[in-house]
Each structure stands twice: as structure tokens, then as C-alpha cells.
Write a protein that holds these residues in place. Structure first.
Motif, short mmCIF file in Angstrom:
data_model
loop_
_atom_site.label_atom_id
_atom_site.label_comp_id
_atom_site.label_asym_id
_atom_site.label_seq_id
_atom_site.Cartn_x
_atom_site.Cartn_y
_atom_site.Cartn_z
N TYR A 217 -5.15 87.98 -105.56
CA TYR A 217 -5.48 88.93 -106.63
C TYR A 217 -6.92 88.75 -107.09
N ALA A 218 -7.80 88.43 -106.14
CA ALA A 218 -9.18 88.11 -106.49
C ALA A 218 -9.92 89.28 -107.12
N ARG A 219 -9.45 90.50 -106.92
CA ARG A 219 -10.10 91.66 -107.53
C ARG A 219 -9.95 91.67 -109.05
N VAL A 220 -9.02 90.86 -109.56
CA VAL A 220 -8.78 90.79 -110.99
C VAL A 220 -8.90 89.36 -111.52
N VAL A 221 -8.43 88.39 -110.77
CA VAL A 221 -8.32 87.00 -111.23
C VAL A 221 -9.55 86.19 -110.83
N PRO A 222 -10.35 85.71 -111.79
CA PRO A 222 -11.44 84.79 -111.46
C PRO A 222 -10.89 83.38 -111.25
N TRP A 223 -11.48 82.64 -110.33
CA TRP A 223 -10.97 81.31 -110.01
C TRP A 223 -10.96 80.40 -111.24
N GLU A 224 -11.98 80.51 -112.07
CA GLU A 224 -12.11 79.64 -113.24
C GLU A 224 -11.47 80.24 -114.49
N GLY A 225 -10.92 81.44 -114.40
CA GLY A 225 -10.27 82.05 -115.55
C GLY A 225 -11.24 82.74 -116.48
N ASN A 226 -10.74 83.14 -117.63
CA ASN A 226 -11.52 83.85 -118.64
C ASN A 226 -11.95 82.84 -119.70
N ARG A 227 -13.20 82.44 -119.67
CA ARG A 227 -13.66 81.37 -120.55
C ARG A 227 -13.62 81.77 -122.02
N ALA A 228 -13.90 83.04 -122.31
CA ALA A 228 -13.86 83.49 -123.71
C ALA A 228 -12.44 83.43 -124.26
N ALA A 229 -11.48 83.87 -123.45
CA ALA A 229 -10.08 83.83 -123.89
C ALA A 229 -9.60 82.39 -124.06
N LEU A 230 -9.96 81.53 -123.13
CA LEU A 230 -9.57 80.13 -123.23
C LEU A 230 -10.20 79.46 -124.45
N GLY A 231 -11.44 79.85 -124.76
CA GLY A 231 -12.11 79.30 -125.93
C GLY A 231 -11.43 79.70 -127.23
N ALA A 232 -11.00 80.96 -127.32
CA ALA A 232 -10.29 81.42 -128.52
C ALA A 232 -8.97 80.69 -128.68
N MET A 233 -8.25 80.49 -127.58
CA MET A 233 -6.98 79.77 -127.64
C MET A 233 -7.20 78.32 -128.09
N ALA A 234 -8.24 77.69 -127.56
CA ALA A 234 -8.50 76.29 -127.90
C ALA A 234 -8.85 76.14 -129.38
N GLU A 235 -9.53 77.13 -129.94
CA GLU A 235 -9.90 77.04 -131.35
C GLU A 235 -8.71 77.22 -132.28
N VAL A 236 -7.80 78.12 -131.94
CA VAL A 236 -6.71 78.49 -132.85
C VAL A 236 -5.44 77.68 -132.61
N PHE A 237 -5.16 77.31 -131.35
CA PHE A 237 -3.89 76.67 -131.01
C PHE A 237 -4.07 75.22 -130.58
N GLU A 238 -2.97 74.49 -130.68
CA GLU A 238 -2.86 73.17 -130.08
C GLU A 238 -1.47 73.06 -129.47
N LEU A 239 -1.27 72.08 -128.60
CA LEU A 239 0.01 71.94 -127.91
C LEU A 239 1.08 71.39 -128.85
N ARG A 240 2.29 71.90 -128.68
CA ARG A 240 3.45 71.33 -129.37
C ARG A 240 3.94 70.12 -128.58
N ALA A 241 4.56 69.18 -129.27
CA ALA A 241 5.13 68.03 -128.56
C ALA A 241 6.26 68.47 -127.65
N TYR A 242 7.16 69.31 -128.17
CA TYR A 242 8.29 69.79 -127.38
C TYR A 242 8.57 71.23 -127.77
N PHE A 243 9.16 71.97 -126.83
CA PHE A 243 9.61 73.33 -127.09
C PHE A 243 10.81 73.59 -126.20
#
Length: 263
Positions: A217-243
Motif C-alpha cells: 500500500y505504498a501509494r498511501v502508507v509511508p514507511w516511517e508513518g505520519n510524524r505529525a499524527a504521531l506527535g499529536a498522539m504522544a503529546e495527548v496520550f500515554e499508554l495504559r498499564a492494562y486494557f
């Protein structure tokens, strides 16, 4: 195993099982965020909706999912103010329009939808919107795959990697599956020819007795992902211990919680 629920839908919609040899079997993976959500989480969200002045917002595919005490649609029929939205920003817009009500967004999804929730929380904080909150049920795909591979009766030969999740996280997070577990994985698109090509790519790896990550799916998926989206997630979220996952049980570090600064 096709990991993504969208792939499972496409396989059935286009009858792909009928055009492949009988010795190729698709095993349906944990990639549907609605399917993996346990009943208790639905009950918790609807219990919050019982508070006076609350408006509960959710995606349409959540409306018929049953909890122990009924689905959101059934609670709506009984008088709860439950509304369908197409994005968390729609829920924030609703909060702005109803300053005397509290609007809760019932957030679900893998890394595909988590960035939009993160950006909405960032916007709500920047605007000082106090009558908006998120009931966070975002999960992450890699721990679920690890739990499957760690199962003592695991007999999967290869994986069709999720296309939508991979637009955010990229392909690199899957490298351990090939390197450590010896299982080929091909990230695939959702058209029937995408899935058939991904299947051929996996079969070629198996024939050549190798295991690597490939990106159909290289026409849509970059190998390294979407850095802006990952940055927003890292700022707002953190991992839960269990789910808890429906069908898989509790998985360590497999879901996201909102950081205190945005809670």
C-alpha cells in the motif's frame, strides 16, 4: 491473518475466498475497534451519559453495540441524549453550541482515529472549552499482535498488515514480527486487487523461505508513518498499564489514556 476489520469486510464483500485455492485460509484478526471493545466499557460510557445535562456522542458503528444493559441506540430510545457524530471535532462543535450542557465523546479506534481525538483535545484546551470531555477507549495494534504470536497454539503462517493503522504508524513497527517471529507481513490496501496482490507477495516470501515486511500500500502508507499524527498522539496520550479486549482478555500496554494535562 488479515489484521484489519476493513480487510475482512472486503474479503467477504468481493468473495475473495472463493477465487483462492482451498489451502489458503484467511483468519480474521483483531483489527475492528468495535468488535474488540468489551461490554464493560460500553456500560461505563453509558453510565456517564446518565448524568444530568450530558450529551453522549459516538460514531455510528457504536450505536448498536450491546453492553450488559443495552446499546447506545436502546439508551437513546429510552430518553438518553445520544447523538451520532462523524468526528470528534463535531462533538467539540456541539459543545460550543451548547455551553449549558456537557458533551462527552465516546472515543474508540486504533491509531487510525486516535490522532483526530488528540487534535480535538488540543483544540478544546487551547480554546478553553470546559464542557467537553472524551471517554477514551483507543487501543494499539502492536501489543495485540504480540499477544496473538505469544499464544501457545499459534499456527499462523503470515500476516496481511492493516492499511489504515499503517498510514499513521508506518511499516517499521512490524519489523520484529519478521525478524523475531519469522512470519512474513505485507501491509495492504483495501481494494480486491490489493488484497490479492498482498496474498501473492506473502506466498512468494513463504516459497522463498524468508520473512520481511513489505508495503503493498505504498501509494498511501509511508514507511516511517505520519510524524505529525504521531506527535499529536504522544503529546495527548500515554499508554495504559492494562486494557481488556473482547476475545483476547487483558493485554499489557495495549491502550491509550489521556494525559493529566488534557484530562
Amino acid at each position: 491473518m488479515e489484521v484489519c476489520g476493513g480487510h475482512t469486510h472486503a474479503i467477504y464483500r468481493f468473495g475473495l475466498k472463493d477465487v483462492l485455492p482451498a489451502n489458503i485460509e484467511f483468519i480474521h484478526g483483531p483489527g475492528c475497534p468495535v468488535c474488540v471493545l468489551p461490554m464493560g466499557r460500553i456500560d461505563d460510557g453509558l453510565e456517564l451519559g446518565n448524568r444530568e445535562g450530558m450529551i453522549v456522542t459516538a460514531f455510528g458503528d457504536m450505536m448498536r453495540v450491546p453492553g450488559a444493559r443495552g446499546s447506545p441506540l436502546e439508551h437513546k430510545a429510552a430518553g438518553m441524549d445520544v447523538r451520532i457524530v462523524y468526528s470528534p471535532s463535531d462533538a467539540l462543535k456541539l459543545a460550543r453550541a451548547n455551553p449549558d450542557r456537557h458533551v462527552m465523546f465516546f472515543a474508540i479506534g486504533f491509531e487510525t482515529t486516535a490522532p483526530s481525538t488528540a487534535l480535538t483535545l488540543m483544540r478544546a484546551r487551547a480554546e478553553g472549552v470546559k464542557n467537553f470531555s472524551v471517554f477514551c477507549n483507543h487501543v494499539t495494534i502492536i501489543p495485540a499482535l504480540r499477544a496473538i504470536l505469544d499464544s501457545p497454539d499459534m499456527r499462523l503462517d503470515a500476516f496481511i498488515g492493516p492499511g489504515h493503522v499503517s498510514t499513521v504508524i508506518g511499516c517499521r513497527p512490524y519489523e520484529w514480527i519478521a525478524r523475531d517471529e519469522g512470519r512474513p507481513i505485507v501491509v495492504s490496501g483495501f481494494e480486491p486487487l490489493d488484497l490479492l496482490q498482498a496474498t501473492v507477495m506473502l506466498l512468494r516470501q513463504m516459497r522463498e523461505r524468508k520473512a520481511v515486511v513489505e508495503n503493498q500500500y505504498a501509494r498511501v502508507v509511508p514507511w516511517e508513518g505520519n510524524r505529525a499524527a504521531l506527535g499529536a498522539m504522544a503529546e495527548v496520550f500515554e499508554l495504559r498499564a492494562y486494557f481488556e479486549w473482547r476475545g483476547l482478555g487483558f493485554i499489557s500496554q495495549s491502550a491509550l489514556r489521556i494525559r493529566d494535562a488534557y484530562a
